[in-house]
Design a protein around this motif. Sequence first.
Motif, PDB file in Angstrom:
ATOM      1  N   VAL A 119      35.110  37.243  40.021  1.00  0.00           N
ATOM      2  CA  VAL A 119      35.427  36.529  38.775  1.00  0.00           C
ATOM      3  C   VAL A 119      34.813  37.264  37.583  1.00  0.00           C
ATOM      4  N   SER A 120      33.584  37.731  37.728  1.00  0.00           N
ATOM      5  CA  SER A 120      32.923  38.468  36.643  1.00  0.00           C
ATOM      6  C   SER A 120      33.656  39.768  36.335  1.00  0.00           C
ATOM      7  N   GLN A 121      34.057  40.486  37.374  1.00  0.00           N
ATOM      8  CA  GLN A 121      34.784  41.731  37.180  1.00  0.00           C
ATOM      9  C   GLN A 121      36.146  41.491  36.530  1.00  0.00           C
ATOM     10  N   THR A 122      36.784  40.401  36.896  1.00  0.00           N
ATOM     11  CA  THR A 122      38.081  40.058  36.303  1.00  0.00           C
ATOM     12  C   THR A 122      37.959  39.862  34.798  1.00  0.00           C
ATOM     13  N   VAL A 123      36.982  39.078  34.400  1.00  0.00           N
ATOM     14  CA  VAL A 123      36.783  38.792  32.973  1.00  0.00           C
ATOM     15  C   VAL A 123      36.350  40.054  32.235  1.00  0.00           C
ATOM     16  N   ALA A 124      35.492  40.858  32.854  1.00  0.00           N
ATOM     17  CA  ALA A 124      35.052  42.101  32.215  1.00  0.00           C
ATOM     18  C   ALA A 124      36.207  43.076  32.026  1.00  0.00           C
ATOM     19  N   HIS A 125      37.128  43.103  32.997  1.00  0.00           N
ATOM     20  CA  HIS A 125      38.226  44.073  32.961  1.00  0.00           C
ATOM     21  C   HIS A 125      39.383  43.616  32.077  1.00  0.00           C
ATOM     22  N   ALA A 179      47.090  45.917  37.128  1.00  0.00           N
ATOM     23  CA  ALA A 179      46.553  45.317  38.346  1.00  0.00           C
ATOM     24  C   ALA A 179      45.255  45.987  38.739  1.00  0.00           C
ATOM     25  N   LEU A 180      44.387  45.208  39.343  1.00  0.00           N
ATOM     26  CA  LEU A 180      43.091  45.681  39.813  1.00  0.00           C
ATOM     27  C   LEU A 180      42.912  45.209  41.245  1.00  0.00           C
ATOM     28  N   GLY A 181      42.593  46.113  42.157  1.00  0.00           N
ATOM     29  CA  GLY A 181      42.396  45.763  43.557  1.00  0.00           C
ATOM     30  C   GLY A 181      40.922  45.679  43.901  1.00  0.00           C
ATOM     31  N   LEU A 182      40.501  44.548  44.461  1.00  0.00           N
ATOM     32  CA  LEU A 182      39.092  44.336  44.769  1.00  0.00           C
ATOM     33  C   LEU A 182      38.922  43.722  46.162  1.00  0.00           C
ATOM     34  N   LYS A 183      37.839  44.098  46.832  1.00  0.00           N
ATOM     35  CA  LYS A 183      37.481  43.471  48.104  1.00  0.00           C
ATOM     36  C   LYS A 183      36.914  42.084  47.833  1.00  0.00           C
ATOM     37  N   LEU A 184      37.311  41.106  48.673  1.00  0.00           N
ATOM     38  CA  LEU A 184      36.773  39.763  48.534  1.00  0.00           C
ATOM     39  C   LEU A 184      36.828  39.014  49.855  1.00  0.00           C
ATOM     40  N   ASP A 185      35.658  38.589  50.314  1.00  0.00           N
ATOM     41  CA  ASP A 185      35.557  37.615  51.395  1.00  0.00           C
ATOM     42  C   ASP A 185      35.322  36.278  50.711  1.00  0.00           C
ATOM     43  N   VAL A 186      36.329  35.416  50.698  1.00  0.00           N
ATOM     44  CA  VAL A 186      36.260  34.173  49.922  1.00  0.00           C
ATOM     45  C   VAL A 186      35.219  33.202  50.453  1.00  0.00           C
ATOM     46  N   SER A 187      34.695  33.453  51.635  1.00  0.00           N
ATOM     47  CA  SER A 187      33.680  32.558  52.193  1.00  0.00           C
ATOM     48  C   SER A 187      32.280  32.891  51.693  1.00  0.00           C
ATOM     49  N   LYS A 188      32.134  33.953  50.901  1.00  0.00           N
ATOM     50  CA  LYS A 188      30.822  34.388  50.417  1.00  0.00           C
ATOM     51  C   LYS A 188      30.731  34.179  48.903  1.00  0.00           C
ATOM     52  N   ALA A 189      29.857  33.275  48.501  1.00  0.00           N
ATOM     53  CA  ALA A 189      29.744  32.907  47.091  1.00  0.00           C
ATOM     54  C   ALA A 189      29.436  34.106  46.202  1.00  0.00           C
ATOM     55  N   LYS A 239      48.618  40.051  34.168  1.00  0.00           N
ATOM     56  CA  LYS A 239      47.616  41.028  34.591  1.00  0.00           C
ATOM     57  C   LYS A 239      46.985  40.456  35.856  1.00  0.00           C
ATOM     58  N   VAL A 240      47.044  41.225  36.942  1.00  0.00           N
ATOM     59  CA  VAL A 240      46.756  40.667  38.252  1.00  0.00           C
ATOM     60  C   VAL A 240      45.558  41.329  38.916  1.00  0.00           C
ATOM     61  N   VAL A 241      44.659  40.493  39.417  1.00  0.00           N
ATOM     62  CA  VAL A 241      43.565  40.977  40.255  1.00  0.00           C
ATOM     63  C   VAL A 241      43.935  40.675  41.699  1.00  0.00           C
ATOM     64  N   VAL A 242      44.190  41.728  42.441  1.00  0.00           N
ATOM     65  CA  VAL A 242      44.612  41.633  43.838  1.00  0.00           C
ATOM     66  C   VAL A 242      43.367  41.700  44.711  1.00  0.00           C
ATOM     67  N   GLU A 290      30.264  37.216  46.545  1.00  0.00           N
ATOM     68  CA  GLU A 290      31.443  38.061  46.342  1.00  0.00           C
ATOM     69  C   GLU A 290      32.446  37.389  45.410  1.00  0.00           C
ATOM     70  N   VAL A 291      32.604  36.077  45.551  1.00  0.00           N
ATOM     71  CA  VAL A 291      33.518  35.357  44.665  1.00  0.00           C
ATOM     72  C   VAL A 291      33.031  35.441  43.221  1.00  0.00           C
ATOM     73  N   GLU A 292      31.759  35.192  43.018  1.00  0.00           N
ATOM     74  CA  GLU A 292      31.194  35.250  41.668  1.00  0.00           C
ATOM     75  C   GLU A 292      31.371  36.632  41.052  1.00  0.00           C
TER      76      GLU A 292
END
Length: 250
Positions: free
Chosen positions: A70-76, A53-63, A31-34, A65-67
């Motif tokens: 991860v929360s959305q991944t676990v919830a989904h 699969a779940l597609g999400l926006k992420l700027d990895v330089s912003k804490a 199960k993939v979070v893209v 957005e990363v948090e």
Amino acid sequence: MRVKNKVVIVTGAGAGIGAATAVRMAEEGAKVVVTDIDEKMAISVASGIGENALGLKLDVSKASEVEEVVSQTVAHFGSLDVLVNNAGFGILGTVVTTEEEDWDRLMDVDLKGVYLCAKYAIPEMIRSGGGSIVNLASTISVVGIPDRAAYVASKGGVAALTRAMALDHANSNIRVNSVAPGVIDSSYYEEMYKKVDDPVAFRKNLEARSPLNKMGEPVDIANMILFLASDESKFATGAMFTIDGGFTAG
């Protein structure tokens, strides 16, 4: 089905190696979070994969957005088992010609992004009983090339950080490895082609770096990442796996 029912986050997965990795993970049962800084590209890749699969926006330089990702991944999907830190970009320049703001932005994405994603993913992996983190390093982690000072420095940092993370979290049953691609025919080079005087000659020079006299394909790297995400690599941690067509053998 080597990663059946594992929950995987792939960063920078809107194209190239990241997209190929997301697809291969799904093909093998994950199960993939893209995620990608370009939300439309992330959603497009996820839509092509389907309901797992779940597609999400992420700027990895912003804490923040990363948090949230991860929360959305676990919830989904209920858990998190694998993190693939693929997001990154390169710029041309020596330490003299590289502007400070360009240096800072590259480090924020290519190196700080690995730290932030791991920072928020590892606690969830611990709750799941362990996991696997795969960081995208590069052959230039160990072999310098001209006119890429910032990129060389960032990927050297990724390789070193991988070893540190592997030692820090082994007791939590979390394996951390890196993959070092050689020259891969992907979107990474598209911006570089636009900035050089002779794109055709530039590409031929890239191909000539490999004794095989060709560029690799994104799926070549995705297959190694898949192996490191799976239980087939259960005794591998703290290592860098080089897929470069023989470039570093010379």
